[in-house]
Design an enzyme around this catalytic site. Structure first.
Site, PDB file in Angstrom:
ATOM      1  N   ASP A  13       0.871  -1.359  -0.027  1.00 19.08           N
ATOM      2  CA  ASP A  13      -0.552   0.008  -0.523  1.00 19.08           C
ATOM      3  C   ASP A  13       1.196   1.142   0.221  1.00 19.08           C
ATOM      4  O   ASP A  13       2.192   0.868   0.469  1.00 19.08           O
ATOM      5  CB  ASP A  13      -1.012   0.351   1.428  1.00 19.08           C
ATOM      6  CG  ASP A  13      -2.243   1.204   1.187  1.00 19.08           C
ATOM      7  OD1 ASP A  13      -2.301   1.426   0.253  1.00 19.08           O
ATOM      8  OD2 ASP A  13      -2.473   1.805   2.264  1.00 19.08           O
ATOM      9  N   ASP A  15       0.284   5.111   0.903  1.00 19.22           N
ATOM     10  CA  ASP A  15      -1.018   6.105   2.071  1.00 19.22           C
ATOM     11  C   ASP A  15      -0.729   4.677   3.364  1.00 19.22           C
ATOM     12  O   ASP A  15      -1.456   3.779   3.602  1.00 19.22           O
ATOM     13  CB  ASP A  15      -1.883   6.766   1.815  1.00 19.22           C
ATOM     14  CG  ASP A  15      -2.133   7.068   0.817  1.00 19.22           C
ATOM     15  OD1 ASP A  15      -1.339   7.879   0.504  1.00 19.22           O
ATOM     16  OD2 ASP A  15      -2.807   7.236  -0.169  1.00 19.22           O
ATOM     17  N   LYS A 184      -9.388  -2.040  -2.527  1.00 18.01           N
ATOM     18  CA  LYS A 184      -9.236  -2.690  -1.424  1.00 18.01           C
ATOM     19  C   LYS A 184     -10.798  -2.434  -0.273  1.00 18.01           C
ATOM     20  O   LYS A 184     -11.119  -1.688  -1.056  1.00 18.01           O
ATOM     21  CB  LYS A 184      -7.751  -2.688  -0.994  1.00 18.01           C
ATOM     22  CG  LYS A 184      -6.878  -2.951  -1.312  1.00 18.01           C
ATOM     23  CD  LYS A 184      -5.806  -2.333  -0.698  1.00 18.01           C
ATOM     24  CE  LYS A 184      -5.302  -1.128  -0.533  1.00 18.01           C
ATOM     25  NZ  LYS A 184      -4.447  -0.475  -0.358  1.00 18.01           N
ATOM     26  N   ASP A 209      -1.098  -1.495   6.093  1.00 13.16           N
ATOM     27  CA  ASP A 209      -1.567  -0.093   7.311  1.00 13.16           C
ATOM     28  C   ASP A 209      -2.618  -0.166   8.135  1.00 13.16           C
ATOM     29  O   ASP A 209      -2.701   0.019   9.128  1.00 13.16           O
ATOM     30  CB  ASP A 209      -1.174   1.433   7.048  1.00 13.16           C
ATOM     31  CG  ASP A 209      -2.150   1.883   6.304  1.00 13.16           C
ATOM     32  OD1 ASP A 209      -1.723   1.465   5.184  1.00 13.16           O
ATOM     33  OD2 ASP A 209      -2.904   3.216   7.550  1.00 13.16           O
TER      34      ASP A 209
END
Length: 267
Positions: A13, A15, A184, A209
């Site tokens: 990912d 961010d 996602k 995250d």
């Protein structure tokens, strides 16, 4: 992780893993450099559909992370690929920005308000009541409803902004039609990324995250997963979920050495 097949490919990912509010997370640049130098196949994934890969590369470069445009996979690109597979050279009414409209144009889609095959909802910083009303009426007339991602809100310097998931809920409430979300946590996003780099799920790991998007989508796509604690999910929240990541680390900086440790042995 070391008891299973070696890791040959990496998905991560963006961010919360590599950057936070356009600032590089310590170790992110070293991690990307290590992936490139080692020759490992990898993709940086994002649910953000606003920007093109070229835009995102420039934004990452400004934060000190240098990676090729081809290594970025967005929900807009995954949406365009899905629509091309489902109904090649179709038509769509789009609420979104350059990342989404460019991706659809590149697969041969016509963007129109006249009897489109699909209404495609993506991220935009300027949601228009007029555009949303148009989308509602087109769906009522039979257009299929697609959304790039289900994220209900996004960050800004002033605070949270309504995002695709929130606007999709508004349209659903008005029409009674649920969208099909591409990004996602739909494992379709993972599968399309794997196909993009010709990777196999058994030898690929997903870094994220968020337990409720990155980890669950990686898990459902058959990947090993690594949760970093530099973004949304905190350490004390992990045990609340009915599923677990393969590994939890403080940040992406802890993964630089793992690239070699988990790699296949030299031929």
């Amino acid at each position: 992780m070391t008891e299973r097949k070696p890791i040959d490919c990496w998905l991560t990912d963006m961010d919360g893993v590599l950057v936070h509010e356009e600032r590089a997370i310590p170790g992110a640049a070293d991690f990307v450099t290590k992936l490139i130098e080692s020759g490992r196949r990898f993709l940086v994934l994002t649910n953000n559909s606003i920007f093109t890969p070229r835009d995102l590369r420039a934004r990452l470069l400004a934060s000190g992370i240098d990676l090729p445009e081809s290594a970025i996979w967005t929900s807009a690109l995954a949406t365009a690929q899905f629509l091309d597979d489902q109904r090649a050279h179709g038509s769509a009414y789009v609420i979104g920005e350059a990342g989404l409209t460019t991706a659809l144009h590149e697969v041969g889609y016509v963007l129109t308000e006249r009897s489109p095959d699909y209404v495609v909802l993506g991220e935009t910083r300027t949601y228009s009541f007029e555009a949303i009303t148009k989308a509602i009426r087109l769906i009522e007339k039979g257009a299929r409803f697609i959304a790039t991602n289900p994220d209900p809100s996004g960050p800004s310097p002033e605070g949270s902004l309504p995002a695709t998931g929130s606007v999709a809920a508004l349209i659903t409430r008005a029409t009674g039609v649920e969208p099909y979300f591409i990004g996602k946590p739909n494992p379709l996003m993972m599968r399309s990324a794997l196909n993009r780099i010709d990777a196999h799920s058994e030898t690929t790991v997903m870094i994220g995250d968020r337990m409720d998007t990155d980890v669950i989508s990686g898990l459902e796509a058959g990947l090993r997963t690594i949760l970093v604690l530099t973004g949304s999910t905190r350490a004390e929240q992990v045990e609340r979920f009915p599923y677990r990541p393969t590994r939890v680390v403080d940040s992406v900086a802890d993964l630089v050495d793992l690239i070699d440790e988990l790699a296949p042995p030299p031929a």
